[in-house]
Design a protein around this motif. Structure first.
Motif, PDB file in Angstrom:
ATOM      1  N   SER A 256       0.837  -1.194   0.000  1.00 47.11           N
ATOM      2  CA  SER A 256       0.000   0.000   0.000  1.00 47.11           C
ATOM      3  C   SER A 256       0.873   1.245   0.000  1.00 47.11           C
ATOM      4  CB  SER A 256      -0.950   0.026   1.204  1.00 47.11           C
ATOM      5  OG  SER A 256      -0.241   0.234   2.412  1.00 47.11           O
ATOM      6  N   ASP A 257       0.261   2.372  -0.360  1.00 44.73           N
ATOM      7  CA  ASP A 257       0.959   3.657  -0.374  1.00 44.73           C
ATOM      8  C   ASP A 257       0.962   4.253   1.035  1.00 44.73           C
ATOM      9  OD1 ASP A 257       1.122   3.247  -3.075  1.00 44.73           O
ATOM     10  OD2 ASP A 257      -0.003   5.031  -3.650  1.00 44.73           O
ATOM     11  N   HIS A 258       1.634   3.579   1.950  1.00 43.69           N
ATOM     12  CA  HIS A 258       1.697   4.135   3.298  1.00 43.69           C
ATOM     13  C   HIS A 258       2.820   5.157   3.374  1.00 43.69           C
ATOM     14  CE1 HIS A 258       5.094   1.507   4.020  1.00 43.69           C
ATOM     15  NE2 HIS A 258       4.348   0.433   3.853  1.00 43.69           N
ATOM     16  N   LEU A 259       3.105   5.636   4.585  1.00 46.16           N
ATOM     17  CA  LEU A 259       3.928   6.835   4.688  1.00 46.16           C
ATOM     18  C   LEU A 259       5.337   6.643   4.147  1.00 46.16           C
ATOM     19  CD1 LEU A 259       3.716   9.723   6.837  1.00 46.16           C
ATOM     20  CD2 LEU A 259       5.956   8.641   6.959  1.00 46.16           C
ATOM     21  N   GLU A 260       5.937   5.479   4.354  1.00 46.05           N
ATOM     22  CA  GLU A 260       7.294   5.283   3.847  1.00 46.05           C
ATOM     23  C   GLU A 260       7.340   5.375   2.331  1.00 46.05           C
ATOM     24  OE1 GLU A 260       9.708   2.612   7.036  1.00 46.05           O
ATOM     25  OE2 GLU A 260       8.058   1.633   6.010  1.00 46.05           O
ATOM     26  N   VAL A 261       6.302   4.895   1.675  1.00 44.07           N
ATOM     27  CA  VAL A 261       6.260   4.989   0.216  1.00 44.07           C
ATOM     28  C   VAL A 261       6.114   6.445  -0.222  1.00 44.07           C
ATOM     29  CG1 VAL A 261       4.946   4.355  -1.848  1.00 44.07           C
ATOM     30  CG2 VAL A 261       5.355   2.651  -0.065  1.00 44.07           C
ATOM     31  N   VAL A 262       5.152   7.145   0.344  1.00 44.58           N
ATOM     32  CA  VAL A 262       4.903   8.512  -0.129  1.00 44.58           C
ATOM     33  C   VAL A 262       6.017   9.469   0.292  1.00 44.58           C
ATOM     34  CG1 VAL A 262       2.405   8.174  -0.267  1.00 44.58           C
ATOM     35  CG2 VAL A 262       3.394   9.080   1.836  1.00 44.58           C
ATOM     36  N   TRP A 263       6.690   9.194   1.424  1.00 44.47           N
ATOM     37  CA  TRP A 263       7.789  10.080   1.814  1.00 44.47           C
ATOM     38  C   TRP A 263       9.059   9.764   1.023  1.00 44.47           C
ATOM     39  CZ3 TRP A 263       8.531  14.554   4.083  1.00 44.47           C
ATOM     40  CH2 TRP A 263       9.847  14.925   4.362  1.00 44.47           C
ATOM     41  N   ASP A 264       9.482   8.504   1.059  1.00 45.15           N
ATOM     42  CA  ASP A 264      10.759   8.145   0.438  1.00 45.15           C
ATOM     43  C   ASP A 264      10.737   8.297  -1.081  1.00 45.15           C
ATOM     44  OD1 ASP A 264      11.629   7.508   2.957  1.00 45.15           O
ATOM     45  OD2 ASP A 264      11.436   5.353   2.706  1.00 45.15           O
ATOM     46  N   LEU A 265       9.600   7.977  -1.694  1.00 37.00           N
ATOM     47  CA  LEU A 265       9.549   7.984  -3.158  1.00 37.00           C
ATOM     48  C   LEU A 265       8.894   9.244  -3.714  1.00 37.00           C
ATOM     49  CD1 LEU A 265       8.675   4.242  -3.847  1.00 37.00           C
ATOM     50  CD2 LEU A 265      10.929   5.321  -3.590  1.00 37.00           C
ATOM     51  N   ASP A 266       7.703   9.573  -3.218  1.00 40.92           N
ATOM     52  CA  ASP A 266       6.981  10.722  -3.773  1.00 40.92           C
ATOM     53  C   ASP A 266       7.581  12.051  -3.325  1.00 40.92           C
ATOM     54  OD1 ASP A 266       5.409   8.721  -4.735  1.00 40.92           O
ATOM     55  OD2 ASP A 266       3.685   9.142  -3.478  1.00 40.92           O
ATOM     56  N   ASN A 267       8.396  12.035  -2.294  1.00 40.93           N
ATOM     57  CA  ASN A 267       9.065  13.257  -1.842  1.00 40.93           C
ATOM     58  C   ASN A 267      10.565  13.178  -2.123  1.00 40.93           C
ATOM     59  OD1 ASN A 267       7.143  15.209  -0.147  1.00 40.93           O
ATOM     60  ND2 ASN A 267       6.445  13.118   0.109  1.00 40.93           N
ATOM     61  N   GLU A 268      11.302  12.392  -1.361  1.00 35.81           N
ATOM     62  CA  GLU A 268      12.757  12.429  -1.479  1.00 35.81           C
ATOM     63  C   GLU A 268      13.244  12.024  -2.875  1.00 35.81           C
ATOM     64  OE1 GLU A 268      14.286  10.090   1.758  1.00 35.81           O
ATOM     65  OE2 GLU A 268      14.279  11.826   3.105  1.00 35.81           O
ATOM     66  N   ALA A 269      12.782  10.876  -3.382  1.00 35.33           N
ATOM     67  CA  ALA A 269      13.273  10.404  -4.675  1.00 35.33           C
ATOM     68  C   ALA A 269      12.801  11.300  -5.812  1.00 35.33           C
ATOM     69  CB  ALA A 269      12.826   8.960  -4.912  1.00 35.33           C
ATOM     70  N   SER A 270      11.525  11.686  -5.790  1.00 33.21           N
ATOM     71  CA  SER A 270      11.011  12.502  -6.886  1.00 33.21           C
ATOM     72  C   SER A 270      11.632  13.895  -6.889  1.00 33.21           C
ATOM     73  CB  SER A 270       9.480  12.598  -6.819  1.00 33.21           C
ATOM     74  OG  SER A 270       9.063  13.313  -5.677  1.00 33.21           O
ATOM     75  N   VAL A 271      11.902  14.440  -5.685  1.00 35.32           N
ATOM     76  CA  VAL A 271      12.562  15.751  -5.609  1.00 35.32           C
ATOM     77  C   VAL A 271      13.978  15.663  -6.166  1.00 35.32           C
ATOM     78  CG1 VAL A 271      13.509  17.446  -3.999  1.00 35.32           C
ATOM     79  CG2 VAL A 271      11.152  16.660  -3.736  1.00 35.32           C
ATOM     80  N   TYR A 272      14.696  14.599  -5.805  1.00 39.66           N
ATOM     81  CA  TYR A 272      16.045  14.428  -6.354  1.00 39.66           C
ATOM     82  C   TYR A 272      15.988  14.345  -7.884  1.00 39.66           C
ATOM     83  CZ  TYR A 272      20.634  12.649  -7.467  1.00 39.66           C
ATOM     84  OH  TYR A 272      21.888  12.514  -8.015  1.00 39.66           O
TER      85      TYR A 272
END
Length: 340
Positions: A256-272
């Motif tokens: 599921s799209d829980h917090l680790e997914v949305v933080w690590d990928l939708d924030n940190e990875a996508s921002v990089y």
């Protein structure tokens, strides 16, 4: 084996800012995590208003499982319990006892073997029954499902959908939760990471990709302790240096799209990726999809009907589909020896 209920057993997450710190203290109790690390992780939750998506997703999944059970001719109530936050599994099992439940199938929101993915849920079951005491229902943890064909198809369809939104020909990168290297070897040679890599192989083939990478995310241990690597952001940096300019990230380690997914990928990875001119898309997870609920019902049917496990390939090179009763140890094929 007949059941009169289903228990969805999950990790848990806060549903308001005041719950964040107590939740994190529950998760890390006894692990010696310094307070400043908890403060850092708490900020991830506060970024989303102090609410983790996981409980809402699980409640929606419960509705879907109930509907799929009805369609399958097996109408059963579905209860919800967590390891680390409310509704706590101990309270849920007590409620099940009070409502006359005698035997329930336990579907966990982890597809994997190893300690965190399987054995710890077995311990949750045993702890909850011990807390309830006399009259606690019999609880049967359903098998690992990392190579169930429905799960493979869900991830593969998500990859295809993510690729369709990009202009270039992207590099496919699979992610899963990192764990200490020592933990990965606890039940044999790299049981968890082998299962992840095997699912990546199945999903890539189903999505029409020959080349792909398997990387890790969400590590939280001290830097001197070796964890599974490379980290997703480090890997994006390596891809950038190789001239890769389009990436699809598929978090197959998460249902599921829980917090680790949305933080690590939708924030940190996508921002990089945005900062370094890399076209980026993230594939969806199963979440509360009806097909994922159908997978849970299929696992129940295997036990009720005495069917052999349904797997994406016959003769899988990776073991892992035992089930446990009342928190007793699973079959050796679950988290034990690899030569069985």
């Amino acid at each position: 084996m007949l059941f009169d209920a289903v228990l969805l057993l999950s990790f848990g997450g806060p549903e308001g800012p005041q719950e964040v710190r107590p939740f994190l203290e529950n998760v890390t109790r006894g692990r010696g995590v310094p307070p400043e690390r908890l403060d850092e992780v708490a900020e991830h939750y506060f970024h989303f208003g102090g609410v983790s998506p996981i409980n809402g997703i699980n409640r929606a999944l419960i509705t879907q499982i109930e509907q799929q059970l009805e369609l399958a001719g097996r109408p059963l109530p579905v209860f919800f319990g967590n390891r680390n936050w409310y509704p706590m599994v101990e309270d849920t099992v007590a409620d099940m006892r009070d409502k006359g439940i005698r035997r329930a199938a336990v579907f966990t929101t982890s597809a994997w073997g190893g300690y965190s993915g399987c054995t710890q849920y077995v311990e949750d079951i045993a702890r909850a029954r011990a807390a309830v005491g006399d009259g606690a229902p019999e609880l049967v943890k359903l098998r690992q499902y990392f190579d169930h064909p429905a799960l493979v198809r869900l991830y593969a369809d998500a990859v295809v959908q993510a690729v369709s939104g990009l202009r270039g020909a992207p590099r496919l990168v699979f992610t899963a939760h990192s764990i200490p290297v020592a933990a990965d070897r606890r039940h044999g040679p790299e049981l968890y990471s082998r299962q992840v890599r095997y699912l990546a192989q199945l999903v890539a083939a189903a999505a029409g990709h020959q080349d792909y990478d398997v990387v890790w995310q969400s590590r939280s241990g001290p830097p001197q302790v070796p964890w599974l690597e490379p980290d997703i952001v480090d890997h994006l940096a390596a891809l950038k240096d190789r001239g890769v300019r389009s990436v699809v990230v598929a978090p197959i380690g998460f249902v599921s799209d829980h917090l680790e997914v949305v933080w690590d990928l939708d924030n940190e990875a996508s921002v990089y990726a945005a900062e370094h001119d890399i076209e980026f898309a993230r594939a969806a997870t199963p979440g509360a999809d009806a097909a994922f609920a159908g997978l849970a019902v299929d696992l129940i049917d295997e036990l009720v009907d005495g069917r052999p496990p349904l797997r994406a390939e016959e003769g899988s090179p990776v073991p892992g589909y035992g089930f446990s009763v009342n928190g007793a140890a699973c079959s050796p094929l679950c988290c034990g020896r690899l030569d069985a």
